[in-house]
Design a protein around this motif. Structure first.
Motif: not given
Length: 206
Positions: A79-84
């Motif tokens: 999830v954090p990587l998809a935001v980034f």
């Protein structure tokens, strides 16, 4: 959230809003489905979001890259990587359905459009990806064995396709089968906080 701003000051307003929303969402879901240690929820940004974003310090995925997060749990590091990386496609996989549900609900709540989810075992996944990411899911030899079939031969990034794992502790035994092929990076070189002193990133081209 301030710790994310410190290390990633060039986030867009939308990305900041998405990261900022994660605490309330995970706190709410975690009270129903335990995906993060209850004692650790207050450390969400340091121990889970920033830890996941260590991968973004290691590699800048090119637009169109495909990434599968194996054993995503409640959505880390996916999830954090998809935001980034909004122009990268992510598939978040876990064998525990209720954990996949949390990751899916959180992602929908913050408006992520570059993520898909599957309640499955990696052994049964047939699709091809540029990179496999994981966070302390299983020993690297076991992971490499089940994901080798899923690594695409088409290259689009500066680094060859392969596996990127976030791990901790002594890795000597699980890295021994790969000799000089696996590269290990200490996360304390990215983030000086004491939490990262024993944390590592392992990259294995496949």
């Amino acid at each position: 959230m301030s710790v994310i701003d410190t290390y990633f000051p060039s986030l867009s307003a939308k990305q900041k809003e998405q990261f900022d929303a994660l605490f309330d969402l995970y706190s709410d879901w975690n009270s129903r489905i335990n995906v993060i240690s209850r004692k650790d929820i207050d450390n969400l940004y340091l121990h889970h979001v920033l830890h996941s974003l260590a991968i973004a310090r290691f590699i800048r995925f090119q637009p169109g890259t495909s990434v599968i997060d194996v054993g995503t749990g409640g959505g880390f590091p996916g999830v954090p990587l998809a935001v980034f990386f909004p122009e990268v496609r992510f598939l978040l996989l876990d064998s525990i359905g209720k954990k996949v549900k949390v990751a899916q609900e959180v992602s929908q709540a913050i408006g992520l459009e570059n993520v898909d989810f599957i309640h499955s075992r990696m052994e049964d996944e047939k699709r091809k990806f540029d990179f496999v990411v994981s966070r302390a899911v299983m020993p690297l030899p076991d992971l490499e064995k089940i994901v080798r079939k899923n690594i695409s031969s088409e290259q689009r990034n500066a680094l060859p396709n392969g596996i990127i794992c976030l791990k901790g502790g002594n890795l000597a035994s699980e890295l021994s089968p790969f000799k000089n092929k696996a590269e290990v990076f200490s996360l304390s070189s990215y983030f000086p906080e004491p939490f990262f002193e024993t944390k590592k990133l392992v990259y294995l081209p496949v």
